[in-house]
Motif scaffolding. Structure first.
Motif, PDB file in Angstrom:
ATOM      1  N   UNK A 154      42.462  30.081  56.813  1.00  0.00           N
ATOM      2  CA  UNK A 154      42.902  28.725  56.505  1.00  0.00           C
ATOM      3  C   UNK A 154      43.936  28.269  57.506  1.00  0.00           C
ATOM      4  N   UNK A 155      44.242  26.976  57.429  1.00  0.00           N
ATOM      5  CA  UNK A 155      45.401  26.493  58.170  1.00  0.00           C
ATOM      6  C   UNK A 155      46.607  26.573  57.238  1.00  0.00           C
ATOM      7  N   UNK A 156      47.779  26.510  57.826  1.00  0.00           N
ATOM      8  CA  UNK A 156      49.003  26.507  57.028  1.00  0.00           C
ATOM      9  C   UNK A 156      49.007  25.296  56.096  1.00  0.00           C
ATOM     10  N   UNK A 157      48.460  24.162  56.588  1.00  0.00           N
ATOM     11  CA  UNK A 157      48.388  22.962  55.759  1.00  0.00           C
ATOM     12  C   UNK A 157      47.577  23.234  54.487  1.00  0.00           C
ATOM     13  N   UNK A 158      46.381  23.785  54.651  1.00  0.00           N
ATOM     14  CA  UNK A 158      45.539  24.049  53.473  1.00  0.00           C
ATOM     15  C   UNK A 158      46.212  25.034  52.524  1.00  0.00           C
ATOM     16  N   UNK A 159      46.813  26.045  53.120  1.00  0.00           N
ATOM     17  CA  UNK A 159      47.486  27.068  52.321  1.00  0.00           C
ATOM     18  C   UNK A 159      48.633  26.442  51.506  1.00  0.00           C
ATOM     19  N   UNK A 160      49.404  25.584  52.163  1.00  0.00           N
ATOM     20  CA  UNK A 160      50.533  24.950  51.472  1.00  0.00           C
ATOM     21  C   UNK A 160      50.033  24.081  50.321  1.00  0.00           C
ATOM     22  N   UNK A 161      48.985  23.301  50.572  1.00  0.00           N
ATOM     23  CA  UNK A 161      48.465  22.430  49.511  1.00  0.00           C
ATOM     24  C   UNK A 161      47.954  23.260  48.337  1.00  0.00           C
ATOM     25  N   UNK A 162      47.207  24.328  48.654  1.00  0.00           N
ATOM     26  CA  UNK A 162      46.688  25.178  47.577  1.00  0.00           C
ATOM     27  C   UNK A 162      47.797  25.863  46.804  1.00  0.00           C
ATOM     28  N   UNK A 163      48.907  26.098  47.474  1.00  0.00           N
ATOM     29  CA  UNK A 163      50.019  26.770  46.807  1.00  0.00           C
ATOM     30  C   UNK A 163      50.921  25.771  46.076  1.00  0.00           C
ATOM     31  N   UNK A 164      50.525  24.508  46.083  1.00  0.00           N
ATOM     32  CA  UNK A 164      51.283  23.498  45.363  1.00  0.00           C
ATOM     33  C   UNK A 164      52.596  23.101  46.032  1.00  0.00           C
TER      34      UNK A 164
END
Ligand code: HEM
Ligand code: FES
Lengths: 416, 113
Positions: free
Chosen positions: B31-41
């Motif tokens: 993933x990208x950090x962006x996707x990871x951050x969004x998924x992590x709320x």
């Protein structure tokens, strides 16, 4: 619609090469979707030679538009982002139609004023003005929503941004209308060239006066004029009248027609989709997402144009230096390769901001958060104040391929 | 055994503009950090364009710039428009999560536009 009398019924049968994709009438009659859905399928990178504005390429798929906007070196914004080139007699310059490095230098000077940080300063003022405008609407009698709400509020907003003399604020929307009323765009002769030239002089004089009055007056304010005076990139802009008028007009048009027509579009979409309105009524935290959906569904600016700077092959098509390339955002917003169920108005989509209405890349709309805020405030106040906003008749749409909008929408409102 | 595993999983410490922090263990995935951050709320990232580097609304400041791949011209162009650009500005959609090799801090800006 009635097929035999419908002037664009042949969009599905004529050879694509015989069709003028940019015909403004198609937007006036709101029957542009079938043609673009055919283009996306049959000829996503399409070259037309017919029509008053041809020849030009039409790009109709979402991902292709993104790819072109990423490549601003080959796909230039100069000399114009409308299909037509500027008239030499009315050559107004601004950064939407400039390439790097000038574009970034100017944009950076203007950007802070519409940064969300600043917007919070404006929000309460916008809210009270919105509330007052809505409270003054006639109840249980039909009126034109475009005039009394959309136009009224966006004009007030502009006057607020520029700290423009309140009594003269109608001038702002008049100029905005004039800027996009080129006969070559609308197919109608609304204003003569001379009238538009006089308008440019009027803009220059009005703003020069404000500029002089505010120069070093020591007042701390966030208005655009004082911001321009403070920034080294724009502090001498007044010495370059063509650029000065151009950038002012850019902010006036950018922030006016687009938001105005989204304010009207929302009412229409809710009347067509009452269950979506129920969703927001039951959960007002959906308002931001609904605002993005309104902006997608409206696509207030159906296209931007680019010009090819050197011979270039795009998706197997040979584009030549100087070719015009038209990016049809209205079509990208209906591209089901990217947007699920794109022909439906759904206010709680998964990624509601992932639409094409603000463009992409370095020219992506600078006022996007401001537009979203204005629309959010409008709907928060509307839902609070009105039980219903009922559309009484088909709206009157603009004959214009550059601004997708309305001149009249008759509604009746009922208070809660 | 479990303890050992956990101690080698790197964490990203996301710091919001108001100073509040969240630590998230980097789970596997391309993933990208962006996707990871969004998924992590994690808040503070809008990511309007969904990761194509054409909106600039996933802007962040990285503490360890050398940890990530170089800035491509497209990303540079978008970052160049940010009024709050810093030397360590990045678009989080262009940062690969698999590059996070040790604990690192990513700070989010006051606003996205
Ligand atoms: C719903 C409302 C709006 C829509 C749909 C819209 C749409 C657009 C589009 C399509 C572009 C060109 C993007 C591209 O070429 O990739 C643009 C640029 C721009 N817009 Fe908006 N706009 C809206 C509201 C506003 C507002 C409120 C402002 C007020 C400041 C504004 C100011 C600008 C400016 C200054 C640019 C030029 C940016 C550049 O060239 O770098 N817009 N807008
Ligand atoms: S999500 Fe749009 S630039 Fe990163």
């Amino acid at each position: 619609m009635n097929a035999p009398t419908h002037p664009f019924a042949s969009d599905l049968t004529l050879p694509l090469t015989e069709i003028d994709v940019a015909d403004p009438k198609r937007f006036e009659l709101d029957c542009w979707q079938p043609l673009f859905s055919r283009l996306r399928k049959e000829s996503p990178v399409h070259y037309q030679t017919v029509g008053d504005l041809g020849p030009f390429w039409s790009i109709s798929r979402f991902d292709d538009i993104v790819e072109i906007e990423k490549n601003a070196e080959v796909f230039s914004s100069e000399p114009s982002i409308a299909i037509i080139d500027p008239l030499p007699e009315l050559d107004i310059k601004n950064f939407i139609a400039m390439d790097e490095p000038s574009h970034s230098l100017q944009r950076k000077a203007f950007q802070p004023v519409v940064a969300p940080k600043n917007l919070t300063e404006f929000e309460s003022l916008i809210r009270s003005r919105t509330r007052a405008a809505l409270e003054s609407l006639p109840e249980n009698t039909p009126f034109n929503w475009v005039e009394l709400v959309s136009r009224n509020l966006t004009t007030q907003m502009l006057a607020t941004l520029f700290d423009f003399p309140w009594e003269e604020r109608q001038k702002l929307s008049m100029w905005s209308d004039a800027a996009v009323s080129d006969e070559r765009i609308t197919g109608k002769a609304d204003l003569t060239l001379e009238e538009r030239q006089l308008m440019a002089v009027d803009i220059f004089e009005s703003f020069s006066k404000l500029w002089q009055e505010r120069l070093d007056d020591g007042v701390e304010s966030f208005d655009l004029i004082r911001l321009m005076q403070k920034d080294p990139n724009t502090k001498d802009l007044i010495n370059d009248p063509v650029m000065f008028i151009g950038n002012l007009l850019l902010l006036i048009v950018g922030g006016n027609d687009t938001t105005r027509n989204s304010m009207t579009g929302g009412v229409i979409f809710f009347n067509e989709n009452p269950s979506e309105l129920e969703k927001v009524r039951n959960d007002t935290s959906l308002i931001p997402s609904m605002v993005s959906e309104v902006i997608r569904f409206q696509t207030p600016l159906p296209h931007m144009r680019r010009t090819v700077t050197r011979d270039f092959e795009f998706k197997g098509h040979r584009m030549k230096e100087g070719d015009k390339v038209v990016l049809w955002y209205c079509s990208a917003n209906r591209d089901d390769d990217v947007i699920k169920n794109p022909d439906s108005f759904v206010i709680d989509r998964e990624s509601p901001r992932n639409h094409a209405s603000f463009g992409f890349g370095i020219h992506r709309c600078m006022g996007n958060r401001l537009a979203e805020m204005q629309l959010r405030v409008l709907w928060e106040e509307c839902l609070d104040l009105f039980e219903s906003i009922e559309v009484q008749a088909e709206p009157t749409r603009l004959s214009n391929n550059f601004v997708r909008g309305y001149s009249e929408l008759e509604v009746v409102v009922k208070r809660n | 055994m479990t303890d050992m595993m956990e101690s080698v999983v790197p964490r990203i410490i996301f710091v919001q503009a108001d100073g509040s922090q969240s630590e998230v263990e980097v789970s596997r995935g391309h993933q990208s950090v962006m996707e990871f951050a969004l998924e992590s709320g994690i808040g503070g990232i809008d990511a309007d364009c969904g990761g194509s580097a054409v909106c600039g609304t996933c802007h962040c400041f990285v503490n360890d710039p050398h940890m990530f791949g170089a800035i491509e011209p497209n990303e540079e162009a978008m970052l160049g428009l940010r009024p709050d650009r810093e030397n360590n500005s990045r678009l989080s959609c262009q940062l690969s999560l698999s590059d996070v090799s040790a604990d690192t801090t990513i700070t989010l800006p006051e606003f996205q536009m």
